[in-house]
Scaffold this active site. Structure first.
Site, PDB file in Angstrom:
ATOM      1  N   GLU A  69      15.664  57.090 -16.889  1.00  0.00           N
ATOM      2  CA  GLU A  69      16.535  56.521 -15.523  1.00  0.00           C
ATOM      3  C   GLU A  69      17.462  55.488 -15.831  1.00  0.00           C
ATOM      4  O   GLU A  69      18.426  55.033 -16.447  1.00  0.00           O
ATOM      5  CB  GLU A  69      15.174  54.704 -14.581  1.00  0.00           C
ATOM      6  N   CYS A  88      22.761  49.591 -15.401  1.00  0.00           N
ATOM      7  CA  CYS A  88      22.426  49.630 -16.627  1.00  0.00           C
ATOM      8  C   CYS A  88      22.001  50.827 -16.976  1.00  0.00           C
ATOM      9  O   CYS A  88      21.151  51.452 -16.124  1.00  0.00           O
ATOM     10  CB  CYS A  88      21.074  48.799 -15.864  1.00  0.00           C
ATOM     11  N   CYS A 112      11.033  54.554 -25.623  1.00  0.00           N
ATOM     12  CA  CYS A 112      11.630  54.369 -27.171  1.00  0.00           C
ATOM     13  C   CYS A 112      10.436  54.197 -28.382  1.00  0.00           C
ATOM     14  O   CYS A 112       9.296  54.581 -27.541  1.00  0.00           O
ATOM     15  CB  CYS A 112      11.935  52.724 -26.360  1.00  0.00           C
ATOM     16  N   CYS A 151       7.467  47.350 -27.808  1.00  0.00           N
ATOM     17  CA  CYS A 151       6.887  45.740 -27.521  1.00  0.00           C
ATOM     18  C   CYS A 151       5.779  46.192 -26.391  1.00  0.00           C
ATOM     19  O   CYS A 151       6.387  46.739 -25.510  1.00  0.00           O
ATOM     20  CB  CYS A 151       8.842  45.508 -27.218  1.00  0.00           C
ATOM     21  N   CYS A 203       6.809  45.681 -22.779  1.00  0.00           N
ATOM     22  CA  CYS A 203       7.676  46.826 -22.009  1.00  0.00           C
ATOM     23  C   CYS A 203       7.199  48.252 -21.791  1.00  0.00           C
ATOM     24  O   CYS A 203       6.604  48.636 -22.428  1.00  0.00           O
ATOM     25  CB  CYS A 203       8.786  46.804 -22.754  1.00  0.00           C
ATOM     26  N   GLY A 231      15.066  52.148 -23.973  1.00  0.00           N
ATOM     27  CA  GLY A 231      15.660  53.061 -25.429  1.00  0.00           C
ATOM     28  C   GLY A 231      16.433  51.965 -25.539  1.00  0.00           C
ATOM     29  O   GLY A 231      16.377  50.727 -25.481  1.00  0.00           O
ATOM     30  N   GLU A 232      16.188  52.024 -27.253  1.00  0.00           N
ATOM     31  CA  GLU A 232      16.719  51.015 -28.341  1.00  0.00           C
ATOM     32  C   GLU A 232      18.083  51.658 -28.736  1.00  0.00           C
ATOM     33  O   GLU A 232      18.175  52.452 -29.558  1.00  0.00           O
ATOM     34  CB  GLU A 232      15.896  50.413 -29.828  1.00  0.00           C
ATOM     35  N   SER A 270      21.906  45.156 -26.093  1.00  0.00           N
ATOM     36  CA  SER A 270      21.511  44.661 -26.305  1.00  0.00           C
ATOM     37  C   SER A 270      20.137  45.588 -27.177  1.00  0.00           C
ATOM     38  O   SER A 270      20.164  46.505 -26.809  1.00  0.00           O
ATOM     39  CB  SER A 270      21.091  44.792 -25.007  1.00  0.00           C
ATOM     40  N   SER A 283      17.144  40.740 -28.514  1.00  0.00           N
ATOM     41  CA  SER A 283      15.693  40.109 -27.814  1.00  0.00           C
ATOM     42  C   SER A 283      14.994  39.865 -28.075  1.00  0.00           C
ATOM     43  O   SER A 283      13.927  40.204 -28.563  1.00  0.00           O
ATOM     44  CB  SER A 283      15.372  41.390 -26.898  1.00  0.00           C
ATOM     45  N   LEU A 284      15.182  38.632 -28.073  1.00  0.00           N
ATOM     46  CA  LEU A 284      14.514  37.140 -28.912  1.00  0.00           C
ATOM     47  C   LEU A 284      13.168  36.869 -29.093  1.00  0.00           C
ATOM     48  O   LEU A 284      12.398  37.060 -28.883  1.00  0.00           O
ATOM     49  CB  LEU A 284      15.120  35.655 -29.465  1.00  0.00           C
ATOM     50  N   HIS A 285      12.840  36.602 -27.654  1.00  0.00           N
ATOM     51  CA  HIS A 285      11.177  36.246 -26.850  1.00  0.00           C
ATOM     52  C   HIS A 285      11.078  35.199 -27.984  1.00  0.00           C
ATOM     53  O   HIS A 285       9.743  35.094 -27.205  1.00  0.00           O
ATOM     54  CB  HIS A 285      10.895  37.870 -26.630  1.00  0.00           C
ATOM     55  N   ASN A 306       8.658  40.827 -16.477  1.00  0.00           N
ATOM     56  CA  ASN A 306       7.420  41.542 -15.361  1.00  0.00           C
ATOM     57  C   ASN A 306       6.606  41.753 -15.603  1.00  0.00           C
ATOM     58  O   ASN A 306       6.884  43.026 -16.342  1.00  0.00           O
ATOM     59  CB  ASN A 306       9.690  42.713 -14.735  1.00  0.00           C
TER      60      ASN A 306
HETATM   61  N1  SAH Z   1      15.704  47.936 -26.454  1.00  0.00           N
HETATM   62  C1  SAH Z   1      16.805  47.207 -25.943  1.00  0.00           C
HETATM   63  C2  SAH Z   1      17.261  47.475 -24.169  1.00  0.00           C
HETATM   64  C3  SAH Z   1      16.710  47.874 -23.482  1.00  0.00           C
HETATM   65  S1  SAH Z   1      15.345  46.476 -22.600  1.00  0.00           S
HETATM   66  C4  SAH Z   1      16.079  45.294 -26.133  1.00  0.00           C
HETATM   67  O1  SAH Z   1      14.619  46.172 -26.392  1.00  0.00           O
HETATM   68  O2  SAH Z   1      17.363  45.061 -26.369  1.00  0.00           O
HETATM   69  C5  SAH Z   1      16.248  45.443 -21.822  1.00  0.00           C
HETATM   70  C6  SAH Z   1      15.950  43.861 -22.335  1.00  0.00           C
HETATM   71  O3  SAH Z   1      14.838  43.407 -21.423  1.00  0.00           O
HETATM   72  C7  SAH Z   1      15.449  43.147 -23.239  1.00  0.00           C
HETATM   73  O4  SAH Z   1      15.762  41.838 -23.151  1.00  0.00           O
HETATM   74  C8  SAH Z   1      14.040  43.239 -23.177  1.00  0.00           C
HETATM   75  O5  SAH Z   1      12.651  42.971 -24.097  1.00  0.00           O
HETATM   76  C9  SAH Z   1      13.870  43.198 -21.552  1.00  0.00           C
HETATM   77  N2  SAH Z   1      12.368  43.753 -21.019  1.00  0.00           N
HETATM   78  C10 SAH Z   1      11.586  44.629 -21.652  1.00  0.00           C
HETATM   79  N3  SAH Z   1      10.256  44.322 -20.587  1.00  0.00           N
HETATM   80  C11 SAH Z   1      10.279  43.744 -20.550  1.00  0.00           C
HETATM   81  C12 SAH Z   1       9.480  42.735 -18.947  1.00  0.00           C
HETATM   82  N4  SAH Z   1       7.763  43.485 -18.924  1.00  0.00           N
HETATM   83  N5  SAH Z   1       9.910  41.686 -18.663  1.00  0.00           N
HETATM   84  C13 SAH Z   1      11.631  40.987 -18.425  1.00  0.00           C
HETATM   85  N6  SAH Z   1      12.343  42.064 -19.717  1.00  0.00           N
HETATM   86  C14 SAH Z   1      11.789  42.567 -20.126  1.00  0.00           C
END
Ligand code: SAH
Length: 409
Positions: free
Chosen positions: A137, A150, A157, A161, A164, A212-213, A246, A269-271, A345
């Site tokens: 997508e 995007c 992927c 995570c 996601c 994807g990563e 990213s 993507s630290l989180h 989300n």
């Molecule tokens: N694999 C890469 C790029 C794809 S995701 C990465 O992880 O950076 C793009 C961003 O969306 C990342 O920061 C990811 O952690 C975030 N993301 C993924 N699922 C999400 C969700 N359910 N809600 C909010 N952000 C999310």
């Protein structure tokens, strides 16, 4: 859905055959959580396309077909400058040549299976079907001052995570450079044709934040970045500074990217600011710890002069505590960094939900009080499952229908 297998903790040989992971330096990690659907199998490659090749490669490909080198430049101008991929429209080429070169260098790669829109048509998600039936997508978002595409870099992927949607199904395969470029091309063409409300325009930004990563598909992503950013007719002519890659934090790949001499923006993507939680939210953290990831990020900032974007999904009662905001501020204070807070989300069936707005506001205030630049990410496309982390194209028809039911037709 691709059959998912677990990488065995002591199966480096098996892992090394795994597309993407080996390239990212993950093959030796033994992370049982890194799921993939392709270990040990050789997949057919997507057909070669003009957008896989640099200008020299295009001339060589044309020469192989017995055509003079300038035909490559003609084709490139059609594709990258005029945004035409239909050989029939290339009337400066003799009819026979058109068919031959078109067939050899402009094969259809992605077919739009569905299109969904919201925000009065200024947010549009496309579900693409690849030559082998894989689904990916992409999302176009038009804002008053910019148009962002995007894009996906892999089908599925492998990073797993847990919050996601894409991460739940494992990796199907890497996309080719041209399969990535095609997503931007489609957006650029829709904009040029005035198909997006607001009049004709251009795609100004590209973010590798779809499925994807990107750094696990390093070579193809780099080729795609070059095609997207080189001036026409070599490429689509989008500024490097307007491209964001990213990553979950694949440290060797971040360091490699820093040495490429590009000025693309890096998003990490630290989180979570602490390894205990980050090990859970971003499982690759078990291989490369938060401190190592941030070290690589600061070196990237130093090498490129670009502020690194720190992505932080706000998950209620999981990572939104005041002490974590303070810990994050300590890690980032004085660094060339900017924090993007993304309200989670929730994915279908997820036990997690977005932070309470008051809690998120306090988190933001604590960062700002320490002088850390911070914004809240706009979450466009939520209604069409086009927002961050919701891209989860699946070959499961019933799921697809569920996902597309909300179509405002
Ligand atoms: N694999 C890469 C790029 C794809 S995701 C990465 O992880 O950076 C793009 C961003 O969306 C990342 O920061 C990811 O952690 C975030 N993301 C993924 N699922 C999400 C969700 N359910 N809600 C909010 N952000 C999310």
């Amino acid at each position: 859905m691709a059959e998912a297998i677990e990488l065995l903790p002591h199966g480096p040989a098996e892992a090394a055959r795994t597309e993407g992971l080996a390239e990212a330096g993950l093959a030796e990690t033994g992370l049982a959580e890194m799921r993939t659907g392709v270990a040990g199998k050789r997949r057919a490659r997507p057909p070669r396309h003009l957008a896989d090749l640099d200008p020299a490669g295009r001339r060589a490909a044309v020469a192989e077909l017995g055509q003079p080198g300038y035909r490559a430049d003609q084709l490139s101008r059609h594709y990258f400058a005029r945004l035409t991929d239909d050989p029939a429209e290339m009337t400066d080429l003799p009819a026979g040549v058109r068919a031959e070169l078109g067939g050899a260098l402009l094969p259809p790669l992605l077919t739009a299976e569905r299109e969904l829109e919201c925000d009065d048509g200024t947010t549009r998600k496309t579900l693409w079907r690849a030559f082998d039936g894989a689904f990916v997508e992409s999302v176009l978002m038009r804002y008053p001052d910019r148009v962002t595409m995007c894009v996906s870099s892999q089908a599925g992927c492998g990073m797993a995570c847990p919050f996601c949607a894409t991460g739940q199904g494992g990796l199907t395969r890497n996309l080719s450079a041209a399969e990535i470029v095609t997503q931007v091309f489609a957006g650029a063409r829709a904009m040029a044709a005035g198909a997006v409300p607001g009049g004709p325009g251009r795609v100004s930004n590209v973010v590798f934040m779809g499925m994807g990563e990107p750094l696990a598909n390093y070579r193809n992503v780099l080729d795609a970045v070059r095609r997207i950013t080189e001036p026409a007719p070599a490429g689509l002519g989008i500024s490097q500074r307007s491209v964001t890659v990213s990553t979950v934090g694949l440290v060797p790949a971040i360091r490699k990217l820093a040495a490429e001499g590009l000025s693309v923006r890096l998003a990490v993507s630290l989180h979570a600011p602490d390894d205990e939680l980050r090990d859970e939210l971003v499982p690759v953290n078990r291989r490369w710890k938060t401190a190592e990831v941030l070290d690589a990020a600061w070196d990237y900032a130093a090498a490129t002069g670009r502020r690194v974007s720190i992505e932080y999904a706000m998950i209620r009662d999981i990572n939104d505590h005041a002490w974590r905001a303070d810990r994050l501020a300590s890690l980032l204070a004085g660094r060339l960094a900017h924090v993007n807070l993304i309200p989670l989300n929730p994915t279908p069936g997820s036990k997690w939900t977005a932070s309470d707005p008051a809690v998120a506001a306090e988190f933001l205030d604590r960062l700002a009080a320490r002088g850390v630049p911070v914004t809240v990410r706009d979450t466009r496309g939520t209604q069409i499952d086009g927002a961050c982390g919701q891209l989860a194209a699946s070959t499961d028809e019933s799921k697809q229908r569920a996902s597309y039911r909300s179509t405002p037709s």
